[in-house]
Design a protein around this motif. Structure first.
Motif, PDB file in Angstrom:
ATOM      1  N   ILE A 155      87.649 122.552 -29.836  1.00  0.00           N
ATOM      2  CA  ILE A 155      88.213 123.641 -29.424  1.00  0.00           C
ATOM      3  C   ILE A 155      88.675 124.732 -30.658  1.00  0.00           C
ATOM      4  O   ILE A 155      88.573 125.856 -30.387  1.00  0.00           O
ATOM      5  N   ASP A 179      89.109 132.148 -35.723  1.00  0.00           N
ATOM      6  CA  ASP A 179      90.497 132.037 -35.134  1.00  0.00           C
ATOM      7  C   ASP A 179      91.285 131.705 -36.140  1.00  0.00           C
ATOM      8  O   ASP A 179      91.780 130.677 -36.280  1.00  0.00           O
ATOM      9  N   GLN A 187      87.325 131.753 -23.644  1.00  0.00           N
ATOM     10  CA  GLN A 187      88.853 131.599 -23.872  1.00  0.00           C
ATOM     11  C   GLN A 187      89.539 132.853 -23.146  1.00  0.00           C
ATOM     12  O   GLN A 187      90.510 132.617 -22.645  1.00  0.00           O
ATOM     13  N   ILE A 216      92.187 133.054 -19.848  1.00  0.00           N
ATOM     14  CA  ILE A 216      93.494 133.690 -20.094  1.00  0.00           C
ATOM     15  C   ILE A 216      93.362 134.810 -18.875  1.00  0.00           C
ATOM     16  O   ILE A 216      94.539 134.802 -18.153  1.00  0.00           O
ATOM     17  N   ASP A 221      94.000 133.116 -15.551  1.00  0.00           N
ATOM     18  CA  ASP A 221      94.921 131.939 -15.610  1.00  0.00           C
ATOM     19  C   ASP A 221      94.473 130.601 -15.393  1.00  0.00           C
ATOM     20  O   ASP A 221      94.970 129.925 -14.487  1.00  0.00           O
ATOM     21  N   PHE A 251      94.708 127.880 -16.293  1.00  0.00           N
ATOM     22  CA  PHE A 251      95.611 126.774 -16.748  1.00  0.00           C
ATOM     23  C   PHE A 251      96.932 126.822 -16.559  1.00  0.00           C
ATOM     24  O   PHE A 251      97.403 128.063 -15.964  1.00  0.00           O
ATOM     25  N   THR A 295      93.280 122.088 -21.013  1.00  0.00           N
ATOM     26  CA  THR A 295      92.474 123.252 -21.273  1.00  0.00           C
ATOM     27  C   THR A 295      91.639 123.382 -22.350  1.00  0.00           C
ATOM     28  O   THR A 295      90.290 123.585 -22.289  1.00  0.00           O
ATOM     29  N   ILE A 339      87.597 124.029 -21.400  1.00  0.00           N
ATOM     30  CA  ILE A 339      87.015 125.314 -21.854  1.00  0.00           C
ATOM     31  C   ILE A 339      85.651 124.575 -22.573  1.00  0.00           C
ATOM     32  O   ILE A 339      84.483 125.229 -22.624  1.00  0.00           O
ATOM     33  N   ASP A 345      99.327 138.395 -18.303  1.00  0.00           N
ATOM     34  CA  ASP A 345      98.756 137.288 -18.521  1.00  0.00           C
ATOM     35  C   ASP A 345     100.023 136.448 -19.209  1.00  0.00           C
ATOM     36  O   ASP A 345     100.731 136.783 -19.602  1.00  0.00           O
ATOM     37  N   ARG A 346      99.635 135.151 -18.833  1.00  0.00           N
ATOM     38  CA  ARG A 346     100.505 133.940 -19.464  1.00  0.00           C
ATOM     39  C   ARG A 346     100.855 134.248 -20.827  1.00  0.00           C
ATOM     40  O   ARG A 346      99.708 134.373 -21.608  1.00  0.00           O
ATOM     41  N   GLY A 368      99.197 131.928 -23.361  1.00  0.00           N
ATOM     42  CA  GLY A 368      97.993 131.799 -23.062  1.00  0.00           C
ATOM     43  C   GLY A 368      97.033 131.478 -24.328  1.00  0.00           C
ATOM     44  O   GLY A 368      96.058 130.379 -24.446  1.00  0.00           O
ATOM     45  N   ARG A 369      97.246 132.411 -25.199  1.00  0.00           N
ATOM     46  CA  ARG A 369      96.297 132.138 -26.586  1.00  0.00           C
ATOM     47  C   ARG A 369      96.548 130.903 -27.171  1.00  0.00           C
ATOM     48  O   ARG A 369      95.437 130.230 -27.670  1.00  0.00           O
ATOM     49  N   LYS A 406      97.028 128.233 -25.892  1.00  0.00           N
ATOM     50  CA  LYS A 406      96.901 127.189 -25.094  1.00  0.00           C
ATOM     51  C   LYS A 406      95.152 127.090 -25.034  1.00  0.00           C
ATOM     52  O   LYS A 406      94.603 126.337 -24.892  1.00  0.00           O
ATOM     53  N   VAL A 407      94.705 128.154 -25.078  1.00  0.00           N
ATOM     54  CA  VAL A 407      93.159 128.087 -25.110  1.00  0.00           C
ATOM     55  C   VAL A 407      92.451 127.858 -26.435  1.00  0.00           C
ATOM     56  O   VAL A 407      91.105 127.577 -26.512  1.00  0.00           O
ATOM     57  N   THR A 408      93.415 128.120 -27.482  1.00  0.00           N
ATOM     58  CA  THR A 408      92.897 127.807 -28.974  1.00  0.00           C
ATOM     59  C   THR A 408      92.914 126.264 -29.329  1.00  0.00           C
ATOM     60  O   THR A 408      92.401 126.097 -30.389  1.00  0.00           O
ATOM     61  N   ALA A 438      98.694 125.008 -29.205  1.00  0.00           N
ATOM     62  CA  ALA A 438      99.634 124.552 -28.568  1.00  0.00           C
ATOM     63  C   ALA A 438     100.018 123.149 -29.041  1.00  0.00           C
ATOM     64  O   ALA A 438      99.045 122.191 -28.704  1.00  0.00           O
TER      65      ALA A 438
END
Lengths: 216, 744, 339
Positions: A130, A137, A148, A152, A155, A157, A163, A167, B11-12, B15-16, B18-20, B23
């Motif tokens: 990820i 990133d 990704q 977001i 939502d 997740f 997650t 993804i 948006d949460r 979120g960022r 958690k998707v990368t 977290a």
């Protein structure tokens, strides 16, 4: 078997690769090959680090574009190598038995369960986690991968633990050509459990990316 | 203001992260010279360890210690004999046994830790743990509740309930009696449980925990180690799901902390999935009987609801299984009875929707059965017994919009396509059925505190120790702060999940938006008042205006009557030489709360498809309606609801932890054999929010959603399966074997 | 996991010689089952021979049908054009198994070698006759957990109704193998004593007195490939899998059907079931009955009844005595319609 040739010129412990060590003595080699060797080494008062050197093998694998040369015990899984040794903790452990998908990464472009992959079997492979999915990133302005972004937006997740696996799996699902309908996505994403139950939103996110036609 | 207008979707906020993969959950933290713990569990459910061979484990490479009841370092706070649990609520009536981890050779449940192995790598600790061998003096164990229902005892404090005539059931014109069973269900959050413990000084402790409340963990550890809570720092910014299992500090966490002190290195424990079935609670196996009476006009005459649930021999766990029956319907004669049976099992703990979800399955199935007997539409039957006041406490509801919820949900699912006669709708090889059910859960408002800091650059930081286990607490708190102060959402930062922040309750009971949200509301309101006071005082460009003439939005104070008259917050703060306005508020329910009954309501509708040959049931459509006051964060609220549906599908169709009672041991304690719903089980879901503020509960008018998202859902599925097939399944889960029809 | 020796083979010959040399040596292919079993200490190897680099992943047309290399991944086979076109039953069965991730890892050879998912086999504190002794480590040679069959008289919801013995009632968990059984595959193996071809129905075995043995491979033998003969079932194939959730679960019962239809008549038929026996279970009698008959529900019911003749339940799996014939009928109905 001859393997992983890393010609060296020294036999020194404890960080000399196991192979260098073995070259010197067939008797020692035999000992090293026996699975209980390490235990014996401890029992006979040998330094633990030497024991560790016995147990370790060299591995070269490219992870998120970076070549990693590590020395590991063959029992180390790709998941534990990523998390405990390379500190790439984005990949998660949810079951450790291939039953939940939280550890999904790409090995040579294919999504797999890192928990059931012995790291040694990834010799020479390209692994993407990820952390390596987004193009750059490294900070707030870095661009996210379209998947990704879509997670977001929809939502996809709640607690966020599954997650990264969702993804990585979602990206592969589209690349494999298994995202032609919500039904197909549900079937081909079923290897990724989400206990918070964000499924419906995840499917929406994947369908949007798929229909958006962007390269994933 | 929040109460008057609906909130926009945002948006949460995390979120960022958690998707990368950015977290960090407890096990993601890395500390210098950190070592690894692995638990070894007992292989019997009752008896005594007769011998324990740890020699091989101790000699294995990298092993730093093997801890058993023979050498476990002391946990000073456990010295005093306590009747109940050491690390939770106050002692309850004395139980048969006391469970202190690794303190005695006695085994009270299968999987009870008999050793903790510590080594320098995860692999070495795991292997060494496999070398620990025990022999036991085994005693016959009792783990099957269904064989011991008659031995139920009334738990202390929770008495039987009744109103009206006790024998009303006998004279009711139409009666029904049915038994319902809920199997053991396990929370199974995706994140494995464990702890990372680091003694940073002789009496100073840093803990990365998997807990639904950092303050609760802090207090538990303070008690266990006789430390000042101030010396214990607990961090849980991200938690990979809890669903109730993180509502207490479990003994193995305390043990790891004790061993970390002894070994002098930071220790990490990550339990395995199988251990998640025995060491962090579960939804208890519960058997229920409902006797219901009604008259020909469709009015309820009586309901008797009895429930018996399992607990451990060392702790009396109770939950509110029968409560819904007391107040849900206008029924003059109601009695309830709740019993527990102490078995050789580990202790349960609240699991999403807790006892209410167990009870709702029985009550709402029975309502459906009675509606069928009366030849009434199930919604109509519920409406004929609708109540505007709480019949249990004889007081009004703070708000209740359930009629509207029934109506909207029925429309959305296409309820008018439903045929009253079971088995009437068919599509190819599949039978189609519709079902519905009501859910309800207390709307709490607990005490909480929060801090808000407004900086001169217009940014706002909101702080509370509360954890966000997934519902989107951070996002909701952002919206509440935004609504009070008008600070743009992207300029608000919420910090949470750490004991260095203002105290908050554990995340549970669907209470956090109400509790912590109110504290954030109050702290932000205090900042707003401070700004207005500064703005209207002498020397300011808005001097002389009344406080209530000013509005605050996007960092600008303005006067409605005087267009163009503006003062930015940053100007105001600069003029007053302020870099930050900092307010901390504690918030709790007012005396008004005693005058009302406060509940969140939900209605679940499903359409199922059933293959009568193979017994396969698929939820084809689901509509869930929430009546939970003002919705603070529409996007995350909808996610809560769809999550409840996914959990509800699991509860209804697939989830059951099975024990082989000969051994008292689970036979499906893994994710392959304990079936939580996967993608393919869950259809697209429509969520509907009534979104009307509750005038009493809190300044936002918001009630909780986490529990009502699940409560009732399983009943809706069972009712739909009946409508599709005529087959009434009263024992969850509804697996193919219970539905298929014999053909050959 | 125990510490073990790890070597890598690049030719089948080297792999075979490596496994023959030392006891307690296992081939490591996709690892989806072996690593799982090692983590649970059901298998404790001395040594793994990684065979992932063997050049055995080809899927190719042959004069008599199709040859699938033993190291071809399950997903590659399922998605292969020739398989989808000529052997859709195999594709369907593969896609019904496990998850997309696991199918990307698991190989055809490994799938054939899959061990049972019986809970008692997996839990070394529970009685099981299948596990056999510990293969390596300080306890080498000692029994790996108590003996006896835990499933008899225990949790046997997932267990066999055909061909079981008093020693073992476990089932073979593979979906792929049900299709291979129905399609009359042949397994090509190589060993220290040379190459041989094993008809699919003779590859797996019933537990009998020796439940430790899942198949008829000889020591040191390596699966090279699987051959599928050409058939006329492509238009009327169906794999029906009944399980406790919609995906990612092992079968309660599964049925693989291939029909060769002309008009409403069944010219030829193949039927195999999963989740019912220690090996993929061919329904020869039912096939015989249906051959040359009309594709009607009445005939399907009779075929299903014939298939169940020797079925026996063990309590919790008694429902399979109803579910199995019902599933046969359902699968036959669907296969009749597909085209």
């Amino acid at each position: 078997m001859a393997q992983n040739e890393h010609p060296g010129d020294e036999l020194e412990m404890p960080d000399a690769s196991r192979r260098h060590f073995l070259k010197q003595s067939s008797a020692l080699a035999a000992l090293a090959l026996a699975p209980t060797a390490a235990v014996k080494a401890v029992d006979t008062g040998w330094d633990q680090k030497i024991a560790a050197a016995f147990e370790q093998l060299p591995l070269q694998v490219t992870i998120n574009g970076t070549v990693q040369n590590v020395s590991i015990e063959p029992r180390v899984t790709l998941l534990d190598l990523l998390r405990e040794q390379l500190h790439l903790t984005g990949t998660k452990k949810g079951c450790d038995h291939g039953q939940c998908g939280a550890c999904t990464v790409h090995v040579d472009g294919q999504r797999v369960n890192a928990c059931l992959t012995l790291a040694m079997t990834t010799e020479g492979s390209n692994v993407t986690t990820i952390e390596g999915l987004a193009t750059n990133d490294h900070g707030a302005t870095a661009r996210l991968h379209p998947m990704q972004e879509a997670f977001i937006k929809h939502d996809g997740f709640q607690c966020g633990y599954c997650t990264p696996g969702q993804i990585m799996s979602a990206v592969a699902c589209i690349r494999e050509g298994h995202a032609d309908s919500p039904e197909e996505v549900r079937e081909y994403m079923s290897g990724n459990i989400c206990r918070c139950g964000a499924y419906a939103n995840i499917v929406e996110a994947i369908m949007e990316v798929k229909q958006g036609g962007k390269k994933v | 203001m929040t109460k008057e207008t609906k909130n926009p979707s945002i948006d949460r906020v995390d979120g960022r992260m958690k998707v990368t993969g950015g977290a960090n959950y407890f096990a993601d933290f890395e500390l210098p010279s950190m070592a690894y713990c692995v638990l070894v569990g007992s292989e019997i459910a009752r008896g005594t360890i007769s011998s324990l061979d740890t020699k091989k484990a101790q000699g294995a490479p990298g092993v730093l210690g093997v801890f058993t009841h023979q050498n476990m370092p002391p946990i000073p706070g456990w010295d005093a004999p306590i009747g109940g649990q050491a690390d939770g609520p106050p002692p309850k009536p004395k139980t048969e046994e006391t469970y202190r981890i690794l303190s005695s050779p006695k085994i009270l449940f299968d999987g009870q830790p008999i050793a903790i192995v510590v080594a320098d790598t995860y692999e070495r600790a795991t292997y060494a743990a496999s070398l620990v061998k025990a022999t036991y003096a085994k005693q016959a164990s009792r783990t099957d509740l269904s064989k011991h229902v008659a031995e139920g005892i009334a738990p202390g404090g929770s008495g039987d309930y009744s109103r009206g005539k006790a024998d009303a059931h006998q004279t009711a014109p139409i009666t029904l009696e049915a038994n319902y069973t809920i199997p053991i269900e396990v929370h199974n959050p995706m994140e494995l449980h464990g702890i990372l413990a680091h003694w940073t000084g002789p009496d100073k402790l840093m803990i990365y925990a998997k807990t639904q409340g950092v303050n609760a963990t802090q207090n538990a550890m303070a008690q266990a180690f006789k430390l000042d809570p101030k010396n214990i720092h607990v961090h849980t910014e991200f938690m990979g799901g809890g669903f109730g299992m993180g509502l207490r500090t479990w003994p193995q966490e305390t043990a790891v902390v004790a061993i970390a002190r002894k070994i002098g290195r930071p220790l990490k424990l990550v339990m395995n999935r199988s251990q998640m079935f025995t060491l962090v609670g579960h939804r208890p196996y519960t058997v229920q009987t409902i006797r219901m009476g009604a008259d020909q006009t469709g009015k309820l005459v009586s309901i008797n609801h009895a429930a018996t649930a399992e607990t451990a021999r060392y702790e009396d766990f109770t939950e509110a299984t029968v409560n819904m029956t007391k107040f849900m319907y206008a029924c003059p004669n109601v009695s309830t009875r709740y019993r527990i049976v102490r078995l050789d099992r580990s202790v349960p703990i609240w699991m999403r929707g807790p006892g209410e979800a167990t009870g709702a399955f029985a009550l709402e199935s029975a309502m459906d059965e009675m509606a069928h007997k009366l030849n009434l539409d199930p919604i109509e039957f519920r409406l004929r017994n609708y109540t505007e006041t709480d019949p249990e406490h004889n007081r009004p509801y703070s708000s209740k919009n359930l009629r509207e919820a029934y109506e909207k949900g029925a429309d959305a699912i296409g309820w008018n396509n439903r045929k009253p006669q079971p088995g009437s709708l068919r599509e190819g090889n599949w039978l189609i059925g519709y079902g519905m059910s009501t859910g309800v859960f207390n709307a709490f408002r607990w005490e909480a505190s929060a801090r808000a800091l407004l900086k001169a650059d217009g940014s706002l930081t909101v702080q509370s120790a509360v954890t966000d286990i997934g519902p989107g607490t951070g996002t909701a708190l952002t919206m509440i702060a935004h609504n009070v102060l008008g600070v743009p959402v992207e300029k608000i930062k919420v910090e949470y999940g750490d004991t260095s922040l203002p105290k908050a309750p554990s995340q549970g009971g669907s209470a956090i938006v109400s509790a912590v949200g109110s504290a954030v509301f109050d702290a932000c309101t205090a900042i707003k008042q401070a700004l207005i006071e500064l703005a209207v005082k002498d020397g300011s460009s808005l001097a002389g205006r009344q406080a209530d003439e000013l509005t605050l939005a996007n960092g600008i104070l303005s006067v409605e009557k005087e267009p163009g008259k503006k003062l930015t917050v940053s100007e105001l703060m600069q003029v007053n030489k302020l870099t930050v306005i900092d307010r901390t508020k504690e918030s709790k329910a007012g005396p008004d709360h005693q005058k009302y009954s406060m509940y969140s309501f939900s209605v679940h509708f499903v359409q199922v498809r059933v293959n009568p040959l193979t017994g396969v049931v698929r939820v084809a459509k689901a509509v869930s309606v929430a009546d939970s006051g003002r919705i603070i964060s529409p996007k995350t609220a909808a996610s809560q609801m769809i999550g409840g549906v996914a959990g509800g599908i699991g509860m209804a169709l697939t989830e059951e932890a099975v024990i082989d009672h000969r051994f008292g041991r689970f036979v499906n304690n893994n994710f392959a054999d304990y079936h939580v719903a996967v993608h393919a089980d869950v259809p697209a879901i429509e969520t509907i929010m009534i979104d009307k503020p509750d005038p009493i509960i809190n300044p936002m008018g918001a009630k909780g959603m986490g529990e009502i998202a699940l409560i009732g859902f399983a009943g809706a599925v069972a009712n739909a399966v009946f409508n599709a097939t005529g087959q009434r399944v009263r024992d969850l889960p509804i697996t193919p074997d219970k539905v298929m029809q014999k053909l050959v | 996991m125990n510490p073990f020796q790890f070597t890598r083979a690049t030719t089948p010959k080297a792999a075979i010689s490596a496994i023959t040399k030392e006891s307690g040596t296992y081939f490591l292919a996709g690892g989806t089952n072996l690593i799982d079993l090692m983590k649970r200490e059901v298998i404790i190897p001395e040594r793994l021979v990684d065979i992932n680099k063997l050049p055995l992943a080809t899927i190719e047309k042959t004069a008599s049908g199709l040859r699938i290399g033993a190291m071809a991944k399950n997903s590659a086979v399922a998605d292969h054009e020739l398989v989808k076109k000529h052997f859709p039953l195999l594709s369907m069965a593969l896609n019904a198994g496990a998850s997309a991730q696991l199918r990307n890892m698991a190989t055809v050879g490994g799938n054939l070698m899959q061990r049972t998912r019986c809970s008692y086999f997996y839990d070394t504190s529970m009685p099981c006759n299948k596990r056999g002794p510990v293969q390596a480590g300080p306890d080498k040679g000692k029994p790996n957990g108590p003996s006896g069959c835990g499933a008899i008289g225990g949790f046997n919801r997932m267990h066999a109704i055909f061909g079981s013995s008093s020693k073992c009632i476990a089932v073979h968990p593979s979906d792929m193998c049900i299709a291979l059984a129905a399609l009359d595959a042949t397994v090509n193996v190589s060993g220290p004593k040379g190459d041989r071809r094993i008809p699919f129905s003779e590859f797996h075995r019933l537990p009998g007195e020796l439940p430790q043995k899942d198949n008829t491979l000889l020591p040191g033998e390596l699966i090279l490939s699987v051959d599928l003969p050409t058939n006329r079932f492509a238009d009327h194939s169906h794999y029906l899998k009944i399980r406790d959730r919609a995906s990612y679960a092992f079968a309660l019962v599964s049925v693989g059907v291939g029909l060769d239809m002309k008009g409403g008549m069944i010219q030829d038929v193949r039927l195999a079931m999963g989740g019912v026996a220690h090996k993929p279970w061919r329904l020869f009698e039912a096939e015989q009955f249906l051959k040359g008959k009309e594709a009607t529900e009445v005939n399907f019911k009779q075929a299903a009844a014939l298939a169940m003749k020797d079925a026996k339940g063990y309590g919790e799996n008694d429902f399979k005595l109803t579910l199995a014939p019902n599933s046969i009928i359902d699968a036959l109905k669907t296969a009749t319609k597909t085209a």
